[in-house]
Design a protein around this motif. Structure first.
Motif, PDB file in Angstrom:
ATOM      1  N   GLU A  38     -35.506  22.768 -11.319  1.00  0.00           N
ATOM      2  CA  GLU A  38     -36.867  22.250 -11.438  1.00  0.00           C
ATOM      3  C   GLU A  38     -37.806  23.088 -10.565  1.00  0.00           C
ATOM      4  O   GLU A  38     -38.643  22.568  -9.839  1.00  0.00           O
ATOM      5  CB  GLU A  38     -36.921  20.761 -11.088  1.00  0.00           C
ATOM      6  N   LYS A  86     -43.366  24.309 -12.400  1.00  0.00           N
ATOM      7  CA  LYS A  86     -44.134  23.263 -13.079  1.00  0.00           C
ATOM      8  C   LYS A  86     -44.986  23.980 -14.123  1.00  0.00           C
ATOM      9  O   LYS A  86     -45.835  24.801 -13.781  1.00  0.00           O
ATOM     10  CB  LYS A  86     -45.022  22.499 -12.105  1.00  0.00           C
ATOM     11  N   VAL A 126     -47.736  18.100 -16.653  1.00  0.00           N
ATOM     12  CA  VAL A 126     -46.875  19.235 -16.339  1.00  0.00           C
ATOM     13  C   VAL A 126     -45.469  18.941 -16.820  1.00  0.00           C
ATOM     14  O   VAL A 126     -45.038  17.793 -16.880  1.00  0.00           O
ATOM     15  CB  VAL A 126     -46.834  19.583 -14.827  1.00  0.00           C
ATOM     16  N   TYR A 127     -44.788  20.004 -17.188  1.00  0.00           N
ATOM     17  CA  TYR A 127     -43.381  19.936 -17.614  1.00  0.00           C
ATOM     18  C   TYR A 127     -42.562  20.578 -16.514  1.00  0.00           C
ATOM     19  O   TYR A 127     -42.893  21.651 -16.025  1.00  0.00           O
ATOM     20  CB  TYR A 127     -43.220  20.677 -18.941  1.00  0.00           C
ATOM     21  N   LEU A 128     -41.517  19.916 -16.094  1.00  0.00           N
ATOM     22  CA  LEU A 128     -40.663  20.398 -15.022  1.00  0.00           C
ATOM     23  C   LEU A 128     -39.287  20.693 -15.601  1.00  0.00           C
ATOM     24  O   LEU A 128     -38.437  19.818 -15.677  1.00  0.00           O
ATOM     25  CB  LEU A 128     -40.580  19.313 -13.939  1.00  0.00           C
TER      26      LEU A 128
END
Length: 155
Positions: free
Chosen positions: A45, A48, A59-61
């Motif tokens: 992860e 972001k 946001v996509y992690l």
């Protein structure tokens, strides 16, 4: 191993404290272990990635970032504990990120790609990934992906 216990609590990883990560699932922990054993550097992860949901930003992690900007997302199931709304939102999130960042190399590893995406659906996780242009694998990161990441990591 890190991941969820039967009561939904995360267990601590047995990895040294300086590089300890608590993964959100046993699958993510197994993928991290596979990458470590293969000698592939990765971040968990680590990035972001912004994407827009109509009328709002989010946001996509991604779970894992490998050399060569290869992103690996481990998926047991979409959503959380059978929550259909969350599952739909998660699938939509991946589609939106792919559409808004077509240059990103996002690959999925499913715990069971033959499961339907929701109860009663004829669409499996594998079919959904194929339909939406996501490379996918079952249970483990394919050796070809690891070799590709290693090649990028040695540059």
């Amino acid at each position: 191993m890190a991941g969820s216990t039967s009561k939904g609590r995360a267990k601590k990883s047995p990895r040294p404290i300086l590089i300890q990560a608590v993964y959100k699932s046993r699958l993510e922990d197994a993928l991290a272990e596979q990458l470590e054993e293969a000698g592939v550097p990765f971040g968990y992860e680590a990035d972001k990635i912004p994407y827009e949901v109509p009328a709002r930003e989010s946001v996509y992690l991604p779970d894992f970032k490998l050399p060569g900007d290869i992103y690996i997302e481990g998926k047991g199931r979409f959503g959380h504990r059978g929550n259909q709304k969350a599952a739909t939102e998660e699938r939509q999130k991946l589609i939106l990120v792919k559409k808004q960042h077509p240059d990103l190399d996002i690959r999925l590893v499913f715990d069971n790609p033959n499961l339907p995406i929701y109860k009663g659906s004829k669409t499996t996780y594998a079919k959904w990934a194929d339909t939406n242009g996501f490379p996918w694998a079952a249970k483990r990161i394919p050796q070809q992906w690891i070799d590709e990441a290693k090649k990028h990591g040695s540059k």
